[in-house]
Design a protein around this motif. Sequence first.
Motif, PDB file in Angstrom:
ATOM      1  N   ALA A  69     -58.454  14.413 -43.768  1.00  0.00           N
ATOM      2  CA  ALA A  69     -57.093  14.085 -43.340  1.00  0.00           C
ATOM      3  C   ALA A  69     -57.136  13.232 -42.078  1.00  0.00           C
ATOM      4  CB  ALA A  69     -56.305  15.367 -43.085  1.00  0.00           C
ATOM      5  N   HIS A  70     -56.061  12.479 -41.846  1.00  0.00           N
ATOM      6  CA  HIS A  70     -55.978  11.690 -40.620  1.00  0.00           C
ATOM      7  C   HIS A  70     -55.943  12.644 -39.430  1.00  0.00           C
ATOM      8  CE1 HIS A  70     -54.474   8.964 -37.536  1.00  0.00           C
ATOM      9  NE2 HIS A  70     -54.757   7.952 -38.346  1.00  0.00           N
ATOM     10  N   PRO A  71     -56.687  12.332 -38.366  1.00  0.00           N
ATOM     11  CA  PRO A  71     -56.737  13.265 -37.219  1.00  0.00           C
ATOM     12  C   PRO A  71     -55.392  13.511 -36.559  1.00  0.00           C
ATOM     13  CG  PRO A  71     -57.781  11.149 -36.699  1.00  0.00           C
ATOM     14  CD  PRO A  71     -57.559  11.170 -38.174  1.00  0.00           C
ATOM     15  N   TRP A  72     -54.447  12.576 -36.710  1.00  0.00           N
ATOM     16  CA  TRP A  72     -53.116  12.771 -36.134  1.00  0.00           C
ATOM     17  C   TRP A  72     -52.135  13.376 -37.126  1.00  0.00           C
ATOM     18  CZ3 TRP A  72     -52.477   7.325 -33.398  1.00  0.00           C
ATOM     19  CH2 TRP A  72     -53.444   7.235 -32.388  1.00  0.00           C
ATOM     20  N   LEU A  73     -52.599  13.626 -38.343  1.00  0.00           N
ATOM     21  CA  LEU A  73     -51.754  14.253 -39.352  1.00  0.00           C
ATOM     22  C   LEU A  73     -52.612  15.248 -40.137  1.00  0.00           C
ATOM     23  CD1 LEU A  73     -48.814  14.106 -40.444  1.00  0.00           C
ATOM     24  CD2 LEU A  73     -49.658  12.550 -42.202  1.00  0.00           C
ATOM     25  N   PRO A  74     -53.055  16.320 -39.466  1.00  0.00           N
ATOM     26  CA  PRO A  74     -53.969  17.262 -40.106  1.00  0.00           C
ATOM     27  C   PRO A  74     -53.346  17.964 -41.305  1.00  0.00           C
ATOM     28  CG  PRO A  74     -53.145  18.126 -38.013  1.00  0.00           C
ATOM     29  CD  PRO A  74     -52.706  16.703 -38.093  1.00  0.00           C
ATOM     30  N   SER A  75     -54.206  18.365 -42.223  1.00  0.00           N
ATOM     31  CA  SER A  75     -53.764  19.028 -43.448  1.00  0.00           C
ATOM     32  C   SER A  75     -54.010  20.532 -43.357  1.00  0.00           C
ATOM     33  CB  SER A  75     -54.532  18.468 -44.649  1.00  0.00           C
ATOM     34  OG  SER A  75     -54.247  19.205 -45.820  1.00  0.00           O
ATOM     35  N   ASP A  76     -53.140  21.303 -44.035  1.00  0.00           N
ATOM     36  CA  ASP A  76     -53.343  22.752 -44.104  1.00  0.00           C
ATOM     37  C   ASP A  76     -53.919  23.175 -45.461  1.00  0.00           C
ATOM     38  OD1 ASP A  76     -51.167  22.315 -45.719  1.00  0.00           O
ATOM     39  OD2 ASP A  76     -49.787  23.590 -44.607  1.00  0.00           O
ATOM     40  N   ILE A 135     -61.100  18.713 -44.482  1.00  0.00           N
ATOM     41  CA  ILE A 135     -61.496  18.696 -43.078  1.00  0.00           C
ATOM     42  C   ILE A 135     -60.548  17.797 -42.298  1.00  0.00           C
ATOM     43  CG2 ILE A 135     -63.926  19.220 -43.513  1.00  0.00           C
ATOM     44  CD1 ILE A 135     -64.544  16.276 -43.289  1.00  0.00           C
ATOM     45  N   ASN A 136     -60.360  18.144 -41.030  1.00  0.00           N
ATOM     46  CA  ASN A 136     -59.460  17.379 -40.168  1.00  0.00           C
ATOM     47  C   ASN A 136     -60.191  16.656 -39.050  1.00  0.00           C
ATOM     48  OD1 ASN A 136     -56.958  18.116 -41.457  1.00  0.00           O
ATOM     49  ND2 ASN A 136     -57.216  20.166 -40.577  1.00  0.00           N
ATOM     50  N   LYS A 137     -61.507  16.731 -39.058  1.00  0.00           N
ATOM     51  CA  LYS A 137     -62.289  16.045 -38.036  1.00  0.00           C
ATOM     52  C   LYS A 137     -63.605  15.609 -38.657  1.00  0.00           C
ATOM     53  CE  LYS A 137     -64.697  20.163 -36.295  1.00  0.00           C
ATOM     54  NZ  LYS A 137     -65.072  20.929 -35.089  1.00  0.00           N
ATOM     55  N   GLY A 138     -64.392  14.904 -37.860  1.00  0.00           N
ATOM     56  CA  GLY A 138     -65.696  14.477 -38.334  1.00  0.00           C
ATOM     57  C   GLY A 138     -65.919  12.995 -38.118  1.00  0.00           C
ATOM     58  N   ASN A 139     -67.149  12.608 -37.853  1.00  0.00           N
ATOM     59  CA  ASN A 139     -67.535  11.214 -37.681  1.00  0.00           C
ATOM     60  C   ASN A 139     -67.345  10.494 -39.009  1.00  0.00           C
ATOM     61  OD1 ASN A 139     -69.305   8.839 -37.771  1.00  0.00           O
ATOM     62  ND2 ASN A 139     -70.085   9.545 -35.799  1.00  0.00           N
ATOM     63  N   ILE A 140     -66.416   9.552 -39.051  1.00  0.00           N
ATOM     64  CA  ILE A 140     -66.058   8.919 -40.321  1.00  0.00           C
ATOM     65  C   ILE A 140     -67.223   8.130 -40.900  1.00  0.00           C
ATOM     66  CG2 ILE A 140     -65.096   6.838 -39.278  1.00  0.00           C
ATOM     67  CD1 ILE A 140     -63.849   8.735 -42.426  1.00  0.00           C
ATOM     68  N   ASN A 141     -68.059   7.523 -40.049  1.00  0.00           N
ATOM     69  CA  ASN A 141     -69.210   6.788 -40.559  1.00  0.00           C
ATOM     70  C   ASN A 141     -70.192   7.720 -41.264  1.00  0.00           C
ATOM     71  OD1 ASN A 141     -68.309   4.271 -39.557  1.00  0.00           O
ATOM     72  ND2 ASN A 141     -69.154   4.729 -37.536  1.00  0.00           N
ATOM     73  N   ASP A 142     -70.435   8.886 -40.681  1.00  0.00           N
ATOM     74  CA  ASP A 142     -71.336   9.856 -41.298  1.00  0.00           C
ATOM     75  C   ASP A 142     -70.766  10.381 -42.607  1.00  0.00           C
ATOM     76  OD1 ASP A 142     -73.105   9.558 -39.213  1.00  0.00           O
ATOM     77  OD2 ASP A 142     -72.451  11.355 -38.138  1.00  0.00           O
ATOM     78  N   LEU A 143     -69.461  10.602 -42.647  1.00  0.00           N
ATOM     79  CA  LEU A 143     -68.837  11.091 -43.876  1.00  0.00           C
ATOM     80  C   LEU A 143     -68.914  10.044 -44.986  1.00  0.00           C
ATOM     81  CD1 LEU A 143     -65.709  12.842 -42.334  1.00  0.00           C
ATOM     82  CD2 LEU A 143     -67.608  13.977 -43.504  1.00  0.00           C
ATOM     83  N   ILE A 144     -68.728   8.780 -44.612  1.00  0.00           N
ATOM     84  CA  ILE A 144     -68.867   7.704 -45.602  1.00  0.00           C
ATOM     85  C   ILE A 144     -70.292   7.663 -46.146  1.00  0.00           C
ATOM     86  CG2 ILE A 144     -68.904   5.188 -45.890  1.00  0.00           C
ATOM     87  CD1 ILE A 144     -66.537   5.106 -43.878  1.00  0.00           C
ATOM     88  N   ASP A 145     -71.275   7.762 -45.254  1.00  0.00           N
ATOM     89  CA  ASP A 145     -72.674   7.720 -45.688  1.00  0.00           C
ATOM     90  C   ASP A 145     -73.020   8.881 -46.610  1.00  0.00           C
ATOM     91  OD1 ASP A 145     -73.001   5.441 -44.179  1.00  0.00           O
ATOM     92  OD2 ASP A 145     -73.940   6.466 -42.480  1.00  0.00           O
ATOM     93  N   LEU A 146     -72.318   9.987 -46.450  1.00  0.00           N
ATOM     94  CA  LEU A 146     -72.582  11.188 -47.238  1.00  0.00           C
ATOM     95  C   LEU A 146     -72.076  11.064 -48.673  1.00  0.00           C
ATOM     96  CD1 LEU A 146     -73.464  14.209 -47.310  1.00  0.00           C
ATOM     97  CD2 LEU A 146     -71.191  14.772 -46.423  1.00  0.00           C
ATOM     98  N   CYS A 147     -71.086  10.231 -48.895  1.00  0.00           N
ATOM     99  CA  CYS A 147     -70.402  10.216 -50.187  1.00  0.00           C
ATOM    100  C   CYS A 147     -70.934   9.133 -51.126  1.00  0.00           C
ATOM    101  CB  CYS A 147     -68.900  10.046 -49.985  1.00  0.00           C
ATOM    102  SG  CYS A 147     -68.435   8.352 -49.589  1.00  0.00           S
ATOM    103  N   ALA A 167     -74.670  16.099 -35.952  1.00  0.00           N
ATOM    104  CA  ALA A 167     -75.535  16.315 -37.114  1.00  0.00           C
ATOM    105  C   ALA A 167     -75.321  17.700 -37.721  1.00  0.00           C
ATOM    106  CB  ALA A 167     -76.999  16.143 -36.703  1.00  0.00           C
ATOM    107  N   ASP A 168     -75.052  18.685 -36.894  1.00  0.00           N
ATOM    108  CA  ASP A 168     -74.840  20.044 -37.410  1.00  0.00           C
ATOM    109  C   ASP A 168     -73.585  20.109 -38.286  1.00  0.00           C
ATOM    110  OD1 ASP A 168     -77.084  20.909 -36.086  1.00  0.00           O
ATOM    111  OD2 ASP A 168     -75.989  21.660 -34.346  1.00  0.00           O
ATOM    112  N   PHE A 169     -72.544  19.385 -37.881  1.00  0.00           N
ATOM    113  CA  PHE A 169     -71.304  19.380 -38.659  1.00  0.00           C
ATOM    114  C   PHE A 169     -71.535  18.763 -40.035  1.00  0.00           C
ATOM    115  CE2 PHE A 169     -67.421  17.178 -40.023  1.00  0.00           C
ATOM    116  CZ  PHE A 169     -66.542  18.240 -40.067  1.00  0.00           C
ATOM    117  N   ILE A 170     -72.236  17.633 -40.078  1.00  0.00           N
ATOM    118  CA  ILE A 170     -72.511  16.981 -41.356  1.00  0.00           C
ATOM    119  C   ILE A 170     -73.384  17.854 -42.233  1.00  0.00           C
ATOM    120  CG2 ILE A 170     -73.665  15.008 -42.427  1.00  0.00           C
ATOM    121  CD1 ILE A 170     -70.919  14.389 -41.288  1.00  0.00           C
ATOM    122  N   GLN A 171     -74.355  18.523 -41.645  1.00  0.00           N
ATOM    123  CA  GLN A 171     -75.205  19.411 -42.435  1.00  0.00           C
ATOM    124  C   GLN A 171     -74.399  20.576 -42.995  1.00  0.00           C
ATOM    125  OE1 GLN A 171     -78.501  18.884 -43.283  1.00  0.00           O
ATOM    126  NE2 GLN A 171     -78.004  20.560 -44.691  1.00  0.00           N
ATOM    127  N   ALA A 172     -73.437  21.061 -42.214  1.00  0.00           N
ATOM    128  CA  ALA A 172     -72.579  22.142 -42.702  1.00  0.00           C
ATOM    129  C   ALA A 172     -71.741  21.671 -43.888  1.00  0.00           C
ATOM    130  CB  ALA A 172     -71.678  22.638 -41.569  1.00  0.00           C
TER     131      ALA A 172
END
Length: 416
Positions: free
Chosen positions: A281-288, A299-311, A212-217
């Motif tokens: 980015a895909h976790p196995w192909l991170p972006s710079d 971002i290169n990480k994060g719960n994909i379900n939470d990110l979808i709900d955010l958008c 939850a802290d990551f999504i809030q950030a």
Amino acid sequence: MLLGKLNGRHKENVSLYLDRLAEQDKEHYWFFLSESSFGEKNEWFSFMEVLPIPGLFLQNQYKGNPPISYEADKGIDADLTDAACAMQFGMEGMPINYALSICQKAEGFYYQVLEILQPDKVYIWNAFTPLHKVFAKVCKEKKTEVVYVENGVLPGTLAFDKGGQMGESFPAIHYKEFLQIPVNTEEKKHAKEVISFLKDSGLNRYQQKEDADFIQAIKNKLLPNRPVILFAGGLDHMSGVVPHNERAKKYHSPIFGTSGEAAQYLKGLAKQNGWNLIYKAHPWLPSDMESDGKGFLCINKGNINDLIDLCDVVVTIVSQVSYLALIRNKPVVMLGYIQLKKQGCTYEAFEREKIADVLSEAVKDGFREEMKAAFASHVARLEKAYLFDDMTDKGMHIGRDISTQMQEEACRWERK
């Protein structure tokens, strides 16, 4: 015969499923060509013999600075070049001659395997792994039947397809024919129950960590009162996008050669239109790429379900995140071809000059009711004619039963 890398707990269900197929097949002896560097658990394969392949051909084994010089033979054909380019893209610092040489050596090895074992059929796990492309090439030349196997587009399922995967799959190539598969009221009702179950459970092939802290950030970095676009990057060299040749343009990504290229373009559109853009980015192909503090986040990480709900809108080229977004009632803009092609569930922008208008429409209209109905029908067709339940204890049966797999032909199409 089966070729693949199926180690790790997240592949246990796949291994057990395929072993059940071998158990049911009373007419053939099954071999598994294992690409695992540390072996498979024997109890997963009670009905097939595990044959480890040479270490030179294991996935992701390149360590840099090869001790000897590798030179590819002259006159290498287009299929091996395609595989070598994909291999080089996925292995930072790998010389192209090294990749070409590995592909040529693998080609010779696979020829020997087919000559010795003489399989009636070959199952390949993941069509886009570079050396799997080489194996498929050898099988075609030897006139050995190939079936591609991969996790299904719905979590908790598997797909078997003789044509290929994603943009080369039966539903994507024969989208008109797939769209006309009849589904009745009861099948649509079950499809809606599946969608609801997948949304509530958050089921995913890879466990998603709650943070939850990551999504809030993330929320704190977005510009207020502006639409949020999520662009889900893909594993480009393992999904048919790289190398971005004519085949890639025809079957997978008609516009962009990489997820990073698409992200740069979308970043410009977001700035022009006053949208927030999150590039996951895909976790196995991170972006710079760097977040700019002006509505663009990479971002290169994060719960994909939470990110979808955010958008407000999800955009992707060929990522299966598209299905997760539809399951979670979010509109999706497709920039490439997968099993959702022309199914009426998504917005589609297959030409660069149409992307801005299509995105604007998705932001304005959202996930329209006719799209929701089309998605329920699409899920019903997937269950009826394409996907198999993976037999995991997940709380719901999704797709066809394994008992029908050996009797039915895997989905097939002929490339013109």
